[in-house]
Structures are given as C-alpha cells and as structure tokens.
Design an enzyme around this catalytic site. Structure first.
Site, short mmCIF file in Angstrom:
data_model
loop_
_atom_site.label_atom_id
_atom_site.label_comp_id
_atom_site.label_asym_id
_atom_site.label_seq_id
_atom_site.Cartn_x
_atom_site.Cartn_y
_atom_site.Cartn_z
N ASP A 13 -23.13 55.38 -8.10
CA ASP A 13 -21.61 54.33 -8.22
C ASP A 13 -21.68 54.36 -6.72
O ASP A 13 -21.38 55.35 -5.73
CB ASP A 13 -20.59 55.47 -8.33
CG ASP A 13 -19.18 54.64 -7.68
OD1 ASP A 13 -18.65 53.84 -7.24
OD2 ASP A 13 -18.02 55.57 -8.01
N ASP A 67 -13.39 49.00 0.63
CA ASP A 67 -12.50 47.79 -0.45
C ASP A 67 -12.13 47.18 1.20
O ASP A 67 -11.50 47.53 2.25
CB ASP A 67 -11.33 49.09 -0.61
CG ASP A 67 -11.79 50.12 -2.05
OD1 ASP A 67 -12.89 49.49 -2.74
OD2 ASP A 67 -11.25 51.51 -1.89
N SER A 102 -14.12 43.71 -9.97
CA SER A 102 -13.29 44.17 -8.70
C SER A 102 -14.22 42.71 -8.16
O SER A 102 -13.75 42.66 -7.00
CB SER A 102 -14.13 45.25 -7.45
OG SER A 102 -13.11 46.31 -7.73
N ALA A 128 -0.99 48.15 -5.60
CA ALA A 128 -0.58 49.65 -4.46
C ALA A 128 -2.62 49.88 -3.95
O ALA A 128 -3.17 48.88 -4.61
CB ALA A 128 0.09 50.59 -5.53
N THR A 185 -9.90 55.84 -7.92
CA THR A 185 -10.20 54.70 -9.20
C THR A 185 -11.82 54.56 -9.13
O THR A 185 -12.07 54.39 -10.23
CB THR A 185 -9.26 53.28 -9.11
OG1 THR A 185 -9.74 52.84 -8.03
CG2 THR A 185 -8.33 53.91 -8.98
N ASP A 203 -14.46 56.45 -8.56
CA ASP A 203 -15.02 56.68 -9.16
C ASP A 203 -15.06 57.70 -10.96
O ASP A 203 -15.74 57.86 -11.32
CB ASP A 203 -14.85 58.20 -8.18
CG ASP A 203 -14.66 58.10 -6.98
OD1 ASP A 203 -16.04 57.53 -6.79
OD2 ASP A 203 -14.66 58.45 -5.83
#
Length: 732
Positions: free
Chosen positions: A111, A116, A164, A205, A210, A212
């Site tokens: 991961d 972000d 994403s 929000a 998330t 992980d």
C-alpha cells in the site's frame, strides 16, 4: 487453516491510520496479524500537533531478527504501508526475500502511502514515476488505462486495480470511477481477462486511514474470493462505504449544525462497523466498463518506486497483490517477469553502468600499487588452501577477514583480489579520516567505500546506509575487513591483552583483540548478498618485516596466506553468538601463526596463483600516456642542436655593426658566416644570426659562436674589427 499476516505500517496512539486501520478489520475476518510500526505518532498529521518516532532500517532488522531466531517467521501475507526513506524500503525487500524462501506461496500487499490531493507525505526522493514509467505508455484516455493494465499483466501480476481516479462517471461528478482487471487462465491454457468498472459515491469530507483500510479489505476479500475480482471489489468498496457513512454521520452530529467536523471527530468508526466488516451489504455494483474515451488521472504510487528503483531489488518471485492509491497490482503465483520491470527505469541501468565504469577506473588506479608488489619487487604470494575453495574465488560476494600485522598487508590483500579479478570491485570499512585525503578519499567515496569514525553511536546510520547500498552491487564484490581496527604493535598488544583480561577473553599472542561490532554489522547487513566469509592469515618467510619503502626499492619478499572459507549459513545469526564466533576465529588465527613460526609454513596444500599481465600493461599504458610530454620535450632538446655548456656565446651590440653597409648586416633571422683561423691552422666557421627584437635593447644584434676555444687565449672579447668583415679570413 490459520492465515497469518505481517503488517509493516505506521501506528498512531489516537485514531485509525496504518496498522490501527488495518489490523482490527483483518482480525475480524479471521486473520492473525503481527504488526511492526514503521512510525509511531501520537496521532495522524492532519491534527494541528503531533509527536512521535520513526523506526530506522536497522531497528526494523533487529525486530525481524528476533522473529527469525524464534523460528516464527512463516507468513501467508505481508502488508506494507507508509515509509519515510529508501533504506527502510530496502530492508523491507530483504525481509520479503527471506519470507519468500520460508513460504514460496507468500503474498505481498504493498500500500504505497504517498499523499492526497497533490500533497505528499514522503520526501521527494521517494516519489515515483507512476504506471507510465512501468509500461512505457502515456495514459491520456480510459482506453490507454486499459492498455496499461494489460501491459502490467504481461509483467506478471494477474490482478490490477486502479483507484482514486477522477474519471468522469455516467452518474455525474459526485462519483469516483475505479477500474479493475484480472487475468484468467482457461483449462485449455489460453488467457483471458475480466475487467470491471465501479462508480463510487463521493463524500464531502477528508478522511485519514481509508487507504489503509482499503488495502486490508482487498487483501482479505481476494483471499476469500481468489478467482472472482468482481465480488472481491464489491465487498471491499461496500465495507469502505459503510465505515465512511457511519463516520461522517457521527462527525456531523458531534460538530453541530453548520460546523465543519474536526480531525478528531472524523476518525474512522471502526469498532462500531464490525458487523459491516464481517458481512457487508453490497451497495456498489461492479459492472463491465463502457470503455469511453475520457481523461484519466493517476496519483503517484510508492509501488512504482519499488519497481523502478534499481538499488532496491525485488524478491526473485515478487509480488501479490500490491495495492495503491493509483495503482493496484495483484497476482497469485510467483512472477519472475515482474522483476524485469526494474529495467524499464533507465536510471537503474545507468546506475549499474556507472558502477561498472567506476570498477574499471578503480582497477586502473589501484593496480599501479599491485604492479609495484608483483612486478617491480617480484614479491611471491603463496596460498595455503584447497582447490575447491580457490574455484569459488571471484565467483561470489564474500567478506574477507585479514590480520593487520604488516605495513603492506593491504597490498597483499589487493594482490589476492587482483589475481582473481575482483580488485576493482573490492570494498573496505575505512577510517573516516581517509575521506579527506586527496585522491584516495575522493576515489573511495565514488567507489562506495564505507567510512566509519569507530564510534558506534555516530557510525550507526552511515555504516548501515553504506552497507545497504552494496546489496545490489553489479560486480562480484570482496569486502575486506581488518577486525583488529589498527596495525599490530607491542604497545597496542599490551593494551589489547588488558582488555581481553577484563572481559574474560583469551589473550592473543600474534593479534590484537578483534572489534566485533564492525564484523557483526557487516554480516547482518550483507546477509542474502554475501555467501561466505574468507579468513586470511598472512605471514612472510624468514621472519621478514616488509615495508612500502622496501617495495619501492625493489626488495623481494615471500608472502604466505592461509585461506579458509566459512559459508554464511554456518555463522550464528545472533549478534552475541556471532561475536563469540569471531573471537574463536582469532584464536584459531593465533594458532596458525604459532604453527607458521615453528614450521615456516601454514598447514594444508599450497597453490600459487599466477600473476596477470594486466597490472603491468595498465602501468605501462598510463606511464606512457603521462610521461609522453616529458619524453617529447627531452627528445626535442636532444635534437635541437643547442650548444653544450663549454661553448661560449657572445652578443654584440648593434652599434658595432655601424661600419657595415646595410647589405652586409643581413636581415632579421638571416645568417652571416665568418671563418676563423685558429692556432694549428684549423679553420672554424662562425655564424652571425640576427635574432628577434626581444633579444636586444637595440633591436638587432650579431650572435657569434666560438667553438673549441680556451678562455685563456682570449684576453678580451673579440670585436667585429678583429673578426673581419663577412667573407674575409681572420686569424686569431
């Protein structure tokens, strides 16, 4: 059957990030989870304040060594997340290699926590070049993304998921689009692929942890549905949906109407979502993608770094599945092809090429010294070892332990390296002061020599980092170690015996007490790279005490070297036991020296490796190249006709020629000849040359060369009148 996961991720005291976000859901779904915290913070960095510590690569290695010593290093999955530096990632790769040996069916889940919304969590040197670099294809459309997934399949992974993204959804801009592809092998041996597309509702929000959770859930559900990507992704995304929905509901209530929730209020409601994690109601359906031509954006991933960073090196049978915020790579069988992804990164090949070039340049420099020993002084080197050991020389990465009793013992070590073709790639653990020495220090820096100050607290990071860089060295490497740390002298020997007595260790007669820290650290860091340790004990015939000055003066010595090979597997892993092994080795070296002093030889068969012409040819090449300007100058002087020292040259001022007609004076650069009649009737011709203006203040002068004249015969300098006019004979 029990399924065990080793999770190497970040940890927070308050909230759910990294291991806190992944461990509980995996345990709920029946997985045993062993956690190693790459960082330990008070809370995630979205808060106004945070404190904590970062686990170093060495500390990670210590933790894993404890697991390995207890023989409980058998895992079905390894899950990795946030990391701060490349050395830590390199250690993770080494651990994966060992776990893969223990369990060939190990599944690796990566991961890559990078950032972000354009903000990065990690240093710039960890930023990768995305899937475009791995595949060599630009992603401009959704169809391009599909082709990229197919190319990744060809590298080995059977399952690829892209998440994403900001792909436009048919449901509008309030949805995210995720793509997935799974390669299927049919009974007849042919391949096909299952591709899915999911439209995921957005939530207004910012959540932490998330990603992980997503990685952990994808691991769990692909384990329970190994051949059904559609179901695995639906359950994974549905768990995410329920947890996020419950969290935003709670946070909104806690914040109050019209107020934005705080980071503390937005911590994932993990425990409260236990039932949804165990049996999620499907809220998002995976469908066949329409494959519309749309704009595609992909966030950078740490996996790309692992695959493209040439100095890391992946397990021989890497990885399944590797999950990312922009790239998810999965597979169920060992994939040798994925290792070739390293070669897609041009910098990796360039780094290996530069290292090989440095090896050749290093050889051209250090072989000059070896040439002095082998060819100039003619020193003989005899090995006392068996043929099976010699057959392995130059064909494996090894640590070489040498005694430090003589001024030229390093030259003998280099001679051994040269005769088996590893002189250019030999490494040492050198004193930090040598780094500042011109030529030597600078050369060793570019050769990746490991420097130390012999103060462990200061050396810990630098030594560990330097040794870690050598794990993927492209040339066969010999790492030379002088465990005594300094050359043997009587004064140092007395101090060494005092230290041995205080520690309850046997006193050594011919050696200093070895410093174990350097050896144990080197062995631990290079384990998996080096295959053996060579113990080399050096002595000289007839009690000779060789010196560098003796070598330069051409004095011949006779060196004898006892060489013993110890496989790494026979050396204890535990640091204390390894240190005891080294002390025992030096006691054996002491016994060998005692035997040599009594019998004049070491025990065992003898082998005399032939010296190679390369050192001599290399010396002649550089000597010719560097000395050619001097040789050319000397030859020019020899053939230029310049007069010897006993010849006399007189410069006559211009006014002495006033009585000459202009036609007799000659132009600048012309010669006027005179004849002299010396006693005995010998005639000599004189030459009058008009030189350039710089040779005379008057602008022109006459140069007369008198040869074979005794100064006592000349009571005064000759004049033009006494010499006569051009063409006339003048008798002196």
């Amino acid at each position: 059957m029990e399924c065990r996961v080793l999770s190497i991720q970040s940890h927070v005291v308050r909230g759910y990030v990294g291991n806190k976000s992944a461990t509980f859901p995996l345990q709920v779904l029946g997985f045993e989870v062993d956690s190693i915290n790459s960082v330990q913070f008070s809370n995630h960095t979205g808060y106004a304040h945070w404190k904590g510590q970062v686990l170093t690569a060495e500390e990670l290695n210590v933790l894993y060594e404890g697991i390995k010593l207890n023989k409980v290093n058998h895992y079905d999955y390894i899950l990795t997340g946030y990391s701060r530096d490349t050395s830590f990632l390199e250690m993770v790769v080494d651990i994966i290699k060992e776990l893969k040996k223990a369990n060939p069916s190990l599944v690796y889940v990566c991961d890559p926590v990078m950032g972000d919304h354009g903000a990065m969590y990690v240093p710039e040197n960890l930023l990768p070049f995305e899937a475009e670099l791995l595949t060599g294809r630009k992603i401009n459309t959704q169809q391009d993304a599909v082709e990229v997934m197919d190319l990744l399949h060809k590298m080995g992974p059977e399952t690829v998921v892209l998440t994403s993204t900001d792909l436009p959804s048919k449901h509008g801009d309030q949805f995210l689009v995720a793509l997935g592809s799974q390669k299927i092998v049919k009974p007849d041996g042919t391949n096909s692929s299952q591709k899915i597309c999911m439209d995921i509702p957005k939530v207004d929000a910012v959540f932490v942890g998330t990603g992980d959770l997503f990685a952990a859930m994808l691991l769990a559900w692909t384990h329970h549905h190994p051949k059904d990507l559609k179901t695995a992704c639906e359950k994974t995304v549905s768990v995410m949906h329920h947890v996020v929905k419950r969290t935003i509901t709670y946070a909104t209530e806690m914040a109050g109407p019209g107020k934005r929730p705080s980071p503390a209020q937005l911590e994932l409601r993990m425990v409260q979502s236990k039932a949804d994690i165990e049996n999620p109601a499907i809220v998002v359906e995976a469908k066949d993608p329409p494959w519309l031509v749309v704009v595609y954006r992909e966030e950078p991933t740490q996996l790309s770094r692992l695959l493209s960073h040439g100095s890391v090196g992946l397990p021989e049978e890497p990885v399944h599945p590797a999950v990312a915020d922009g790239l998810c790579v999965c597979g169920e069988r060992p994939h040798h092809k994925l290792h070739s992804a390293l070669h897609l990164h041009p910098l990796a090949d360039q780094q290996a090429a530069i290292r090989r070039i440095n090896c050749r340049l290093s050889y051209s420099l250090w072989s000059q010294l070896v040439m002095l020993l082998e060819w100039w002084s003619g020193t003989d080197c005899t090995l006392y070892t068996d043929q099976a050991t010699v057959d392995k020389f130059g064909k494996e990465h090894v640590i070489v332990i040498l005694n430090h009793n003589f001024e030229i013992d390093f030259l003998c070590g280099w001679t051994m390296c040269e005769r088996f073709g590893v002189l250019g790639s030999s490494k040492v653990l050198a004193k930090h002061e040598l780094l500042k020495v011109p030529l030597i220090g600078w050369t060793w820096y570019f050769l990746e020599i490991v420097f130390c100050k012999r103060k462990w607290e200061e050396d810990r990071k630098t030594v560990f980092k330097g040794l870690s860089r050598l794990k993927d060295y492209p040339e066969c490497m010999w790492f030379l170690l002088y465990c005594e740390g300094t050359r043997f002298t009587e004064t140092k020997h007395q101090i060494s015996n005092q230290v041995a007595e205080s520690k309850g260790l046997p006193k050594l007669k011919y050696h200093l007490l070895p410093r174990t820290k350097g050896f144990t650290t080197t062995l631990q860091c290079l384990k998996g790279t080096v295959t053996a340790v060579y113990d080399v004990t050096l002595n000289f015939k007839d009690n000779q005490t060789p010196t560098l000055l003796g070598i330069v003066n051409g004095k011949k010595y006779k060196a004898d070297m006892s060489v013993r090979r110890f496989p790494v597997e026979d050396i204890p892993d535990d640091e204390k036991e390894c240190a005891n092994w080294l002390h025992k080795l030096y006691q054996e070296k002491d016994a060998l020296q005692e035997t040599y002093n009594k019998e004049g030889k070491f025990p065992g068969p003898t082998i005399i490796p032939h010296r190679r012409l390369w050192t001599l040819l290399n010396f002649l090449f550089w000597a010719t190249l560097l000395l050619s300007p001097l040789i050319k100058f000397a030859c020019g002087v020899a053939v230029s006709g310049s007069p010897p020292p006993h010849h006399r040259i007189h410069y006559l001022p211009h006014h002495s020629l006033h009585s000459y007609p202009p036609s007799h004076r000659g132009h600048r650069g012309e010669e006027n000849r005179f004849q002299l009649r010396q006693p005995g009737g010998q005639e000599r011709k004189l030459k009058c040359v008009t030189p350039p203006p710089l040779l005379s203040l008057y602008g022109r002068c006459c140069t007369v060369t008198l040869r074979c004249l005794n100064p006592t015969q000349l009571h005064s300098p000759p004049t033009v009148e006494s010499l006569g006019r051009p063409g006339e004979e003048t008798q002196l």
